[in-house]
Design a protein around this motif. Structure first.
Motif: not given
Length: 113
Positions: A49-57, A62-64, A80-82
């Motif tokens: 998820l990404i907040t309106s301020g750009g914070g992510t979780k 999937v981290k990294g 973007q899934m790598n």
């Protein structure tokens, strides 16, 4: 209000895909946007998820490897899934949280081994 998701498909292990989800219609002040993943027989899980301020979780799995971003002017969220793995296979649903939560129609991602 509609959320239109795109970008799913079939990819080999180690490959990449980019999902997009555009929100259209009369939406006042979107807060979080993000992606859930649904696998048959399992509960839908939050991928990122990404907040309106750009914070992510991100989900630990999937981290990294995955990167979520958004364009607030276009009410669009991207994933973007790598380095994709077979366990990333599933239907990916985007959402946008305003006063209520809106959902996209789901896009299938299949990662072959």
């Amino acid at each position: 209000v509609q959320l239109q998701a795109s970008g799913g498909g079939l990819v080999q292990t180690g490959g990449s895909l980019r999902l997009s989800c555009a929100a259209s219609g009369s939406i006042f002040r979107i807060n979080d946007m993000g992606w859930y993943r649904q696998v048959p027989g399992k509960q839908r899980e939050l991928v990122a998820l990404i907040t309106s301020g750009g914070g992510t979780k991100y989900a630990d799995s999937v981290k990294g490897r995955f990167i979520i971003s958004r364009d607030n002017a276009k009410n669009t969220v991207y994933l973007q899934m790598n380095s994709l793995k077979p366990e990333d296979t599933g239907v990916y649903y985007c959402y946008a949280k305003a006063v209520v939560v809106y959902w996209g129609q789901g896009t299938l991602v299949t990662v072959s081994s």
